[in-house]
Design an enzyme around this catalytic site. Structure first.
Site: not given
Ligand code: PLP
Length: 374
Positions: A69-70, A175, A193-195, A231, A319
């Site tokens: 997601g980032t 989310q 994000s897959a996780h 890659t 933090c």
């Molecule tokens: N956007 C949202 C709303 C998230 O909650 C998160 C991670 O918790 C991210 C983006 C970033 O995802 P990632 O850390 O998998 O890149």
């Protein structure tokens, strides 16, 4: 261990691991290579792209594999800025740091940014987004649901406003990917994000609607249709497709199960622990989340006492440089400083059980009592 931090990350599903293993062992080639070992990976990547596109409801060539997601948020926002070279961005003030900080970076390069605050219930009003727009607005970002409160945002209405004005609309679906369909008809860009849905960490997708003008962020080889060099991580992408397929197929059943646990937990905490408040409107919330403020307590202390009992939760606090600051999201919803600092995010997942809810309620009562008596 009782894990109630599924909004941060989830446990990898066994079936997902099984799908990934061949690409970590025997099929270890580089998907760009011109031989059989490379082709095996390229075919797996192509099948994963087709699967994700079909499940999301978009075209396969609109799906770009990224690290999560980032990267998706950074690519969309900075990529739109790079094509326009100047202009104005409208963002909700509760965006994840990956989007918020990308906008702050662009501000340093001369772009104008307007942040739109949510209402008390945690939702951003589409009308306020419309009012923030200007003739030179090029980009808008409002997340599909907030990561701290779980409040679902009016993406369809905001998408309509952006479409009418020709503004690129990005919605962070990190989310919501587990719980809601991808809003492909309403946004130009979406990331996940897959996780967050029982897949591997460090992999995700950016969906960019055809015709969007987004400059690439990562230059290099011709991977990802020339849009993102480097890659590709075949095993992780295969795992993400398997995880997303399972998530979509089981969504209704899983949502109902998780909601049952969350609602039972919430009912007990709000009625049995005095001085507690749910942050955000329950009617607009993902089924998995409950962000609760505990009067007279510091969220950090609750987290610490629960951790001692093997219970994992999260505070909304960030933090930085050793100082704990209260959640910007809660503050922008009108929560006072003390209440924001006293909040805990409980996020449920499909592996949680009723017995765990029972245990956490007991541990929470004990922790809150202990802190208040001190
Ligand atoms: N956007 C949202 C709303 C998230 O909650 C998160 C991670 O918790 C991210 C983006 C970033 O995802 P990632 O850390 O998998 O890149």
């Amino acid at each position: 261990m009782i894990y109630l931090d599924n909004a941060a990350s989830t446990r990898l599903d066994d079936e997902v691991l099984t799908a990934m293993l061949p690409y970590l062992k025997e099929n270890f080639g580089n998907a760009q290579s011109q031989h059989a070992a490379g082709r095996a990976c390229a075919n797996a990547i192509s099948a994963a792209r087709d699967k994700i596109a079909a499940l999301a409801g978009c075209r396969a060539d609109e799906v770009y594999f990224v690290s999560g997601g980032t990267e998706a948020g950074n690519t969309a926002l900075k990529g739109v800025c790079a094509t326009h070279k100047k202009g104005h961005l409208v963002l909700s003030s509760i965006e994840h740091a990956s989007v918020y900080e990308s906008a702050s970076d662009m501000k340093k390069l001369g772009f104008d940014v307007t942040f739109v605050e949510p209402e008390k219930d945690g939702a951003v009003l589409a009308e306020n987004i419309a009012n923030a727009m200007r003739a030179d607005t090029i980009f808008c970002a409002v997340m599909a649901a907030n990561n701290e409160t779980g409040v679902i945002q009016p993406v369809e209405e905001i998408g309509k406003i952006c479409r009418e004005r020709g503004v690129f609309f990005y919605t962070d679906c990190v989310q919501t990917a587990a719980y809601l369909p991808m809003p492909v008809r309403h946004a130009d860009g979406m990331g996940f994000s897959a996780h967050k849905f029982y897949g591997p960490k460090g992999t995700g997708a950016l969906i960019l609607k055809k015709g969007s003008k987004v400059f690439r962020l990562i230059s290099g080889g011709m991977q990802e249709m020339g849009f993102r060099g480097g890659t590709v991580n075949t095993a992780a992408i295969v795992g993400m497709a398997a995880a997303y397929e399972k998530t979509c197929l089981e969504r209704d059943k899983t949502n109902a199960y998780i909601k049952g646990l969350r609602d039972a937990f919430l009912k007990r905490v709000l009625s049995e622990v005095e001085g507690t408040r749910l942050n955000g409107d329950l009617n607009k919330m993902l089924p998995s989340l409950a962000n609760i403020s505990f009067d007279g307590c510091d969220g950090e202390n609750i987290l610490f006492l629960l951790d001692l009992k093997g219970i994992c939760v999260s505070t909304g606090a960030a933090c930085s440089a050793g100082a704990v600051s209260p959640s910007d999201t809660l503050i922008s919803m009108g929560c006072d400083l003390k209440s924001a600092k006293s909040s805990i995010r409980f996020s449920f997942g499909k592996h949680n059980t009723e017995a765990e809810v029972e245990e956490v309620v007991g541990a929470l009562k004990f922790a809150v009592q202990k802190i208040r008596n001190n």
